[in-house]
Design an enzyme around this catalytic site. Sequence first.
Site, PDB file in Angstrom:
ATOM      1  N   GLU A   1       0.806  -1.206   0.000  1.00 16.46           N
ATOM      2  CA  GLU A   1       0.000   0.000   0.000  1.00 16.46           C
ATOM      3  C   GLU A   1       0.850   1.272   0.000  1.00 16.46           C
ATOM      4  O   GLU A   1       0.572   2.210  -0.733  1.00 16.46           O
ATOM      5  CB  GLU A   1      -0.906  -0.028   1.244  1.00 16.46           C
ATOM      6  CG  GLU A   1      -1.736   1.213   1.467  1.00 16.46           C
ATOM      7  CD  GLU A   1      -2.914   1.311   0.505  1.00 16.46           C
ATOM      8  OE1 GLU A   1      -3.225   0.291  -0.136  1.00 16.46           O
ATOM      9  OE2 GLU A   1      -3.499   2.398   0.390  1.00 16.46           O
ATOM     10  N   ASP A   2       1.865   1.270   0.841  1.00 18.21           N
ATOM     11  CA  ASP A   2       2.540   2.533   1.130  1.00 18.21           C
ATOM     12  C   ASP A   2       3.916   2.687   0.501  1.00 18.21           C
ATOM     13  O   ASP A   2       4.543   3.729   0.639  1.00 18.21           O
ATOM     14  CB  ASP A   2       2.694   2.707   2.656  1.00 18.21           C
ATOM     15  CG  ASP A   2       1.342   2.855   3.331  1.00 18.21           C
ATOM     16  OD1 ASP A   2       0.378   3.214   2.622  1.00 18.21           O
ATOM     17  OD2 ASP A   2       1.244   2.597   4.543  1.00 18.21           O
TER      18      ASP A   2
ATOM     19  N   ASP B   1      -3.614  -4.600  13.536  1.00 21.34           N
ATOM     20  CA  ASP B   1      -3.346  -3.297  12.931  1.00 21.34           C
ATOM     21  C   ASP B   1      -4.207  -2.235  13.620  1.00 21.34           C
ATOM     22  O   ASP B   1      -3.722  -1.186  14.043  1.00 21.34           O
ATOM     23  CB  ASP B   1      -3.692  -3.410  11.430  1.00 21.34           C
ATOM     24  CG  ASP B   1      -3.520  -2.103  10.675  1.00 21.34           C
ATOM     25  OD1 ASP B   1      -2.493  -1.440  10.885  1.00 21.34           O
ATOM     26  OD2 ASP B   1      -4.422  -1.766   9.880  1.00 21.34           O
TER      27      ASP B   1
ATOM     28  N   ASP C   1     -20.163  -6.626  41.154  1.00 21.08           N
ATOM     29  CA  ASP C   1     -19.158  -7.637  40.818  1.00 21.08           C
ATOM     30  C   ASP C   1     -18.054  -7.047  39.953  1.00 21.08           C
ATOM     31  O   ASP C   1     -17.976  -7.272  38.767  1.00 21.08           O
ATOM     32  CB  ASP C   1     -19.792  -8.860  40.146  1.00 21.08           C
ATOM     33  CG  ASP C   1     -20.748  -8.463  39.029  1.00 21.08           C
ATOM     34  OD1 ASP C   1     -21.169  -7.293  38.997  1.00 21.08           O
ATOM     35  OD2 ASP C   1     -21.045  -9.313  38.183  1.00 21.08           O
TER      36      ASP C   1
HETATM   37 MN    MN Z   1      -1.313  -0.685   9.228  1.00 25.46          MN
END
Ligand code: MN
Length: 735
Positions: A89-90, A153, A274
């Site tokens: 993706e990056d 993630d 409780d």
């Molecule tokens: Mn990520």
Amino acid sequence: MSQEHTSDTNPNRIVPLEEIISHATRYHPRDDMEIISRAYSYAQQAHAGQVRMSGEPYFSHPTNVALILADIMMDPATIAAGLLHDTVEDVEGVTGETIEKLFTPEISQMVDGVTKLSHVDFFSKHQQKTESIRKMFMAMAKEIRVVLIKLADRLHNMRTLDTQKPQRRQDIAQETLDIYAPLAHRLGVYAIKSELEDLCLKYLDPAEYLLIKQKADENAQAQQTLISDIKTDLKASLDAEGLSGYEISGRIKHAYSIYRKMKAQKKTYEQILDLVAVRVVVKQLSDCYSVLGIVHSIWKPMPDRIKDYIHSPKYGIYQSLHTTVIDKSGQIFEVQIRTFEMHENAEYGIAAHWRYKEGRAADELDDKLSWLRRIIDWSSETGDADEFSTFLRTDLFQDDVYVFTPAGDIFSLPKGATPIDFAYRIHTAVGNRCVGARVDRKMVPLSTKLESGNLVEIITSAASKGPSLDWLNIVVTGEAKAKIRSFLKNASKDENLARGRDMIERELKRMGLNYVDLFKTEFLETLYRRYSLSGLDDLYVTVGFGGLSAPQIINRLNDEYRKSVKQEAKPIDTLPEKAPVKSRTHTTQGVEVEGDAGMLVRFARCCNPLPGDKIVGYVTNGRGVSIHRADCVNMLDGTVEPGRMVKVNWSDEGKSSYEAEIQVRGYDKVGLLGDLSNLFANLEVPLLAVSARSLKNGTTQINLTLEIKDTGQLDKVIRQLQKRSDIIEVFRTGM
Ligand code: MN
């Protein structure tokens, strides 16, 4: 999630490779960790120079995701995919093919799945949002580990949410609470789920979060003392009973679960009793139940708070015994008991599966994920986005069912819905012409309760006469009910009249009641007034279209009838019938019969007469006399030949006990049958036969055959039964 393995809890640090490997080795001691090392170096280079919103090196993110995956017991391939999850993706120039070449197709597929999911924005426009959610399910369907990476993630992003802009924080936290936390819950990954929830609360309701945290801090000392006292007491008792190899741990409820309780029960922090829970983890299954017994011998269990999730696992994954107990000082706490294996499943859910991947039957995961498997079978192309979104809100996050059409459309229905509800949901005409249904390609009764993931086909016929009135008792959706009523009401008056009469006749037969007794003008008048009916035809028509139910009508009339019988009871039972028996009589089996001696006497099974009942004799073809109650349906219908009726009377000689049948309707309760047999034993009434069946509305119908001396004794039995709160009605059958 628990940070117990982590020495450094700064969420922005770069987790060293050695740390990830040492955590992974804990759960996968024999696996080769080389793939993790390679993925680590590759991601480090790929993300070099990139920074996060916080200004920290981007690489810190994948290393933290990998550590979370290692801690939920994931296998090395998944941890590697976690390290690589943002590269495609990056990072310029990195593609799925690159990953496949450098690593494995398995890892490349996981990275690809996560990449696709990263485009999923649940806060986009409605249509896109449902599309996104569907994509997630599709990704899940292909490879469940994709979702676990996505959860890891999201957890790390939530831990570092401070660096986002305020509006973005809100959005992400809301999305996490709506989608990811329930998903973690449903997948059984409790460790991730509870941390996600607490983080969401921190951003969505900071004031409440701080308040709970503050109170928790104030009470921490006292709660720790309580926990350690509980542990000491429990340990002493477990040791005394010879248990070994167990572990006891105590914990304070996580902030969000306290928050949820406060909201749901409208309580303050102080009113939540409780707050503390103790867990006992034991070596084997049988120990679980021993420990439960020991716990209850030390502390008093709260009624209805014992849950056996061992025999019926939650979501097919979570197994444990739960009990909530109260100590002498009034402290309430929960004790959970489970084996070590159940514990891993409880904390890590399906994630724990990869730890045992090799040693286990291949389809065990399938069993645990059958709910997911059903979604997988659904074809993605034809699904309706609106319905799909409804499905998510109703099924994943609540307890409704969603089902599929053969074309792949998805419909959500409330729990308990039947194929008829489904048919009406598709289209009114489909409902009205429905004559049958197939569920998962098998023919089923129309009353079948649908389950999530069922593939439902409705069989329609143009020749169908339309919905049957019975359907009103079967369907659960208001929509189907309204449509059935409206159809029936619009049907012609004649049809409704015929149907109504038919319904009433069938119901009378089913209840063993007799038309002539009940449908007397004086009883009917009361009914007409009560329901504003103009007469008998109107009554039939109203029953015919479902405005009133047949049992409703019959029960009313029966009440009137019983009232009148009670008023007349004395004169009938006493004399006039007993007197004029002719000279030639004989007595057999406790009955005086007019006519020749030697005639066999038997008691009719249809009505089981008892001394005290008005009786008649009927000469059967085999020359015997069968004894009926005078009000027996069979003696009143048109086929009886008056010439074969003979006068009979009860006599004091001979037979001293008779069979009587009663029908009881009670609340479905385990042990009702047992209770009843005890009751009869105490009354010294032999129970000859019994049968029970569960009715649709959650009640149970029990038919009992008793050995009874006379109507007086039977009345006594019936009165005893009527006193019980778990019994709705009792009556003698064949009346
Ligand atoms: Mn990520």
